[in-house]
Enzyme design. Sequence first.
Site, mmCIF file in Angstrom:
data_model
loop_
_atom_site.group_PDB
_atom_site.id
_atom_site.type_symbol
_atom_site.label_atom_id
_atom_site.label_comp_id
_atom_site.label_asym_id
_atom_site.label_seq_id
_atom_site.Cartn_x
_atom_site.Cartn_y
_atom_site.Cartn_z
ATOM 1 N N GLY A 481 1.929 1.360 11.059
ATOM 2 C CA GLY A 481 2.564 1.514 12.361
ATOM 3 C C GLY A 481 3.713 0.577 12.610
ATOM 4 C CB SER A 482 5.934 -1.372 10.359
ATOM 5 O OG SER A 482 6.490 -0.332 9.583
ATOM 6 C CD GLU A 724 -2.819 -9.734 4.227
ATOM 7 O OE1 GLU A 724 -2.818 -9.733 2.989
ATOM 8 O OE2 GLU A 724 -2.173 -10.559 4.909
#
Length: 780
Positions: A481-482, A724
Amino acid sequence: MTQTRHVIGKRTQQVDAFDKAVGRAIFAADISFPRMLMATVVRSPLAHAMIRKIDITRAQAVKGVRAIVTGKDVPYLYNIPLRDQPFLAIDRVRYVGEPVVAIAAEDEDAALEAASLVQVDYDPLPAIFDPVEAMRPDATLIHPDYASYKRDASLFSSVPNSNILSHFKLRKGDVEAGFAEADAIFEGTYGSQAFNHGAMEPHACIVQVERSGQVTVWSSQQSPWFTSNDLAVALGLPMHKVRVIAPFIGGGFGAKHGLKVEPAAVALALKTDGRPVKLVVTRKEVLTCVGGVRGAVKVKLRTGVKRDGTITARKAEIIWDTGAYADVGPLLCRNGSYSSTGPYRIANQWVDGYCVYTNKVITSAFRSYGTMEMSFAYECHTDEIARGIGMDPVEFRRLNLVEDGDETSTSEPLKAVGLKKALDACKVAMNWDAPKRPGVGRSIVATAKSSVAPSGSSAFIQMNDDGTLIAMCGTTEMGQGSRTVMAQLAAEAAGARLQDVKVIASDTAFTPPDRSTSSSRSTFNMGNAIVRAGTDVKDQVLVKAAEFLDRPKDSLEARDSAVFLRGETEPLCTFAQVAGVRPGSPHGPIVGRGSFVPFGTTPFNLETGEGRRIVAFWLYTSQGVELEVDTDTGKITIHHIISVSDTGKTLNPVACEGQIEGGVAIACSTALFEEVLLDDKGRVINDSLNDYSMATSCDIPPIQPLMVEVPHPEGPYGAKGIGEGPTTGIAAAIANAVYDAIGVRVTDLPITPEKILRALGKLEGTKIETREGELVREPN
């Protein structure tokens, strides 16, 4: 007074969701060009051998074949920070599946036929598959020419004349004095297995080398600028001669960071007189030799603790199996090893991390970059310590977790630490103190993951004549979703509506430099660059609007793609009305720029591991698991998982929830099912999705994603990355919950029914046998 935010913090649908849903999004394998050739690769069947002779005579005769290339045709080496890997094997092969010959033909059938006719004569060499064996002084050298490789000696230290390509050392305080101060000492050894990244999209690329020498690469590539740099250095070209374009990517998780399939395609394109060469690998190649794996790791921990729960010392030894080539191995060893002591206040630490060559498939980056492995070790160990001294595992963690002002293992002062807030939220959501029936186990863990520094990002935002904005950045969209969050940040900073912003990403010829889309760094690093570029745009808008409206600039503000008097609700003009060039005005088209690099970063001391600012920010996560174990079958049934992330500032709740759920799903799969299995020849034997076990939607339990906010002073609007963090603690949480449920501990991943039954058999005086594929328990 809290400032009103107009775009960020809202539940926003992904801006590319529709294109992906209807199949309009273009991936690397979808791209086609006139006169394009199709490529395939002949790979080594042996794990270690000298190449005596390559005969391509019959292959050259196949109709449609246009180029056949061997390693001697392209004697180039790549990899950052250690240039040890050839485009194609030159004089020897070092793992099963290493590319030896590349073929380009008019169509795929011709390429495959030619590949079947290539004859390679090998002289086998001793192969080493155990990193401990590879570390022995008398072990066969997998890279006898290691000393000749170019490397960045500031990043890691090697052990000469050995298979240890990197030895990371961390020395803090006086570890022996710390052990002498302890009332109890705990020791444990923990193992994490090799597994595949499992992205939906196999690796693919197209390469064209024009007669002018310009190299253009279209690739399923997470890190275009990183790749452009690596290729340029390998080929001896200036970076402007190597253009890398990343279209949409169907999942990466680290396997598409850096050069993977591109070198073989480049080798061919150098010989095809300007014709593009396309290489799309098979799923079998992905599972056996392309893209790398998350490598196997062994961790030994020794910890001293006082009766009151204070940790006095920790010693760690970590052996990282990097496979046949370095790839990111030295950096994995470094980053993972300094994380091995966990997010705990420990004054005295001693860590030795060894990154070791073996004749196995290459280890590559995987989501959490060494921290998943370390978290499994230190959080299992933490539970053992807490139970050993009779403390509640959550309270023991809370007692020892780092806080603002404490130092990391590398002596870096911490700020904006959300660990205790996340742990407390997880404890409440887990209903930690509620009674539970026999066979049910519950656990909570806490983890911290670093984000690499120094690393820079930059962005441009241009305003069109209609007042809309185009934001250009190097962050690659691979499902996280950057594009959405960058559009949100650009809109917020510029005072624009979200629908008026379009993000163009990942083309090194047009988008400004960015190190990589990795290390959960995009929101923090690129987000800051976007905010600065957006702020630059807004300032230019207000300057032009002040001139246009004949009002003081300080009396104006921008929001919703319009200009207002401060505090007023009716706009004075729109962005479109100030965007163009006006007669007599000195102001030209509006283009904003922004760059960011974390402030005050320092290098590592290679002898002590010390660095006062080696991390941009930390990802803080707490995760809880409740499960049930069937002691007759060893089957684990997970009732639910709580995953709490410290976002700093939640820019888009729905995107953060998706990141958490996806990360937890990956972690469940790798904790319970996945493992790359090799035979005694070094060949991957579970080489299809029928044989390589991965969790499906039916295997994933209910996941409750939660966010807490401890704003980072350098983050965009206080935000940190979270991508992460959700992968880091689940394996340990499951292992600890299994112990809580039935009193047995599995210390080697994956946690399978067989391992549980074997542990129960050992405790209960029974033996375990396999009969016709079924596990059977019998009394001794």
